[in-house]
Design an enzyme around this catalytic site. Structure first.
Site, PDB file in Angstrom:
ATOM      1  CG  ASP A 166       3.131   8.205  16.326  1.00  0.00           C
ATOM      2  OD1 ASP A 166       3.649   7.075  16.249  1.00  0.00           O
ATOM      3  OD2 ASP A 166       3.593   9.205  15.751  1.00  0.00           O
ATOM      4  CG  ASN A 216       6.623  10.444  18.188  1.00  0.00           C
ATOM      5  OD1 ASN A 216       7.516  11.028  17.607  1.00  0.00           O
ATOM      6  ND2 ASN A 216       5.361  10.797  18.071  1.00  0.00           N
ATOM      7  NE  ARG A 246      -3.090  10.959   8.297  1.00  0.00           N
ATOM      8  CZ  ARG A 246      -2.854  12.155   7.788  1.00  0.00           C
ATOM      9  NH1 ARG A 246      -1.988  12.299   6.782  1.00  0.00           N
ATOM     10  NH2 ARG A 246      -3.453  13.227   8.285  1.00  0.00           N
ATOM     11  CG  ASP A 257      -5.753  14.749  11.057  1.00  0.00           C
ATOM     12  OD1 ASP A 257      -5.473  13.602  10.641  1.00  0.00           O
ATOM     13  OD2 ASP A 257      -5.258  15.784  10.581  1.00  0.00           O
ATOM     14  CD  GLU A 266       1.839  14.011   5.869  1.00  0.00           C
ATOM     15  OE1 GLU A 266       0.734  14.273   6.374  1.00  0.00           O
ATOM     16  OE2 GLU A 266       2.811  14.784   5.910  1.00  0.00           O
ATOM     17  CG  ASP A 267      -1.839  15.824   3.930  1.00  0.00           C
ATOM     18  OD1 ASP A 267      -0.783  16.311   3.470  1.00  0.00           O
ATOM     19  OD2 ASP A 267      -2.616  16.486   4.650  1.00  0.00           O
ATOM     20  CB  SER A 294       5.467  21.549  12.552  1.00  0.00           C
ATOM     21  OG  SER A 294       4.976  20.397  11.889  1.00  0.00           O
TER      22      SER A 294
END
Length: 408
Positions: free
Chosen positions: A45, A73, A81, A97, A182-183, A220
């Site tokens: 990415d 990016n 994903r 990951d 998001e996961d 983050s």
């Protein structure tokens, strides 16, 4: 020549992943599953540290087929994903990951568990390396369970084995508008839509690695993003489940894991403006989804803080947060011959505060550690009897095997 469908597509989203990527890919090469039964799809990415070059070197030498995609990016883990998922051909997919690594035999054991039980999602035991990892769901291996009758709702990371046909049937992808959580959204939806979930608890399948440079993505994100994550997860649960006990069981997770930490010890260091803003962000969530059934499933100090957040009592909340930050122990107040135990956190039976006693009432699991507490045997008997009656009743519409998601 007809190509054989791989069992597993290992999808690796990688950004600035060196040197952790070296161990990550080595763990894939070391898997005991036949290399012809897996494929690797790696998405660089927009890295600038040699990640993309190392992925291409790995692809040139690996025994299994490896596809490397290099892109600008995207700003988060969801994009890579989704790109990988769009290229996947395996019966199952596993999201790895780039700074973590697989345990020995992980893929072989998880695929075998899914095939043996016909389940759509498999959780493999996770261990932390220089960081914490979830623990409550690894008591024993389970061939078939669901999100309501286990603790799997407390592990919503994407590092699990998913049946690809489930994801494709429901057009499931990661939400690229979210930059944290998001996961959790993706995994909760998979749990709810799955025809069964398996747990491999007797073998470490995944090592969650804490980066020494502190760049792990889960660290983050501003507090506003955390509220966005909580809102998205609560909305998903409400969309897939009607009001009632099942919805409330799952609402515990976003309230406890995502929202409540915003009102932990760090809250006392926030500016007054940020404190007010957090209360404003929480208000619509508590108005929609906070209720007595969710509240009773929490420990007293958790319930008390969320009660005050829902009531907009910032003044009283700060006293409670300070009490919790100082790690003080609330004194126990035993009544009804020891069958009822209250924990006297700040403002207990303080008339001006007006907080109901029920907020301070400890449930049996929390109360049993206090000397003198006697479990209400009669109440327990009634609860067990009620559960037996509910199990004997015919399944209601939408509550049959597969739940509301089965019809979705």
């Amino acid at each position: 020549m007809t190509l054989t469908q791989p069992d597993v597509s290992v999808i690796i989203g990688a950004y600035e992943a060196m040197p952790y990527l070296v161990d990550c890919l080595a763990s894939v090469e070391a898997q005991t599953i036949d290399p012809t039964r897996i494929e690797v799809i790696a998405v660089d990415d927009g890295s600038t540290d040699g990640t993309g070059e190392y992925l291409e070197e790995f692809a040139a030498r690996a025994a299994m087929p490896v596809t490397v995609i290099r892109q600008d990016n995207s700003g988060g883990p969801s994009g890579p994903r989704n790109v990988g998922l769009g290229k996947a051909a395996g019966r199952y997919v596993f999201f790895l990951d780039a700074d973590d690594r697989l345990g020995p035999e992980a893929l072989q054991r998880m695929v075998a568990m899914a095939d043996e039980n016909g389940t759509d999602v498999v959780l493999g035991k996770v261990e932390g390396v220089n960081r914490s990892a979830p623990k409550s769901m690894w008591g024993t291996s389970v061939g078939r369970t669901d999100v309501f009758s286990s603790n799997i709702k407390f592990t919503l990371s994407a590092q699990k084995l998913f049946r690809r046909s489930l994801l494709e049937h429901h057009s499931m992808r990661f939400d690229e508008s979210l930059f944290t959580g998001e996961d959790a959204l993706f995994t909760m939806e998979a749990y709810l839509r799955a025809d069964g979930v398996s747990v491999v608890a007797d073998h470490t399948c995944y090592y969650l690695v804490g980066r020494e440079d502190g760049k792990h993505v889960t660290k983050s994100g501003s507090y506003v993003l955390r509220f966005d994550s909580a809102r998205a997860l609560m909305t998903l649960i409400a969309d897939l489940l009607p009001p009632g006990p099942q919805r409330n069981v799952l609402m515990v997770r976003p309230f406890l894991v995502t929202l409540l930490p915003q009102f932990g010890p760090r809250y006392l260091k926030d500016t007054e403006e940020v404190r007010r803003h957090k209360m404003e962000l929480a208000r619509p969530l508590t108005e929609m989804y906070w209720n007595e059934d969710v509240a009773r499933r929490l420990r007293v100090h958790e319930r008390l803080r969320l009660h005050l957040i829902a009531a907009g009592r910032q003044d009283l909340l700060e006293d409670v947060v300070e009490f919790v930050r100082a790690k003080k122990e609330a004194s126990a107040v035993l009544e009804r011959k020891g069958r009822r135990l209250y924990l006297a956190y700040p403002h207990f039976r303080d008339a001006p505060a007006g907080i109901p006693d029920s907020v301070y009432l400890a449930g049996p699991r929390e109360a049993r550690s206090f000397p003198g507490y006697r479990k209400d045997v009669v109440g327990t008997f009634v609860q067990r009897a009620a559960r037996k009656v509910r199990r004997a009743l015919p399944a209601r519409d939408g509550a049959a095997r597969g739940g509301p998601a089965a019809a979705a």
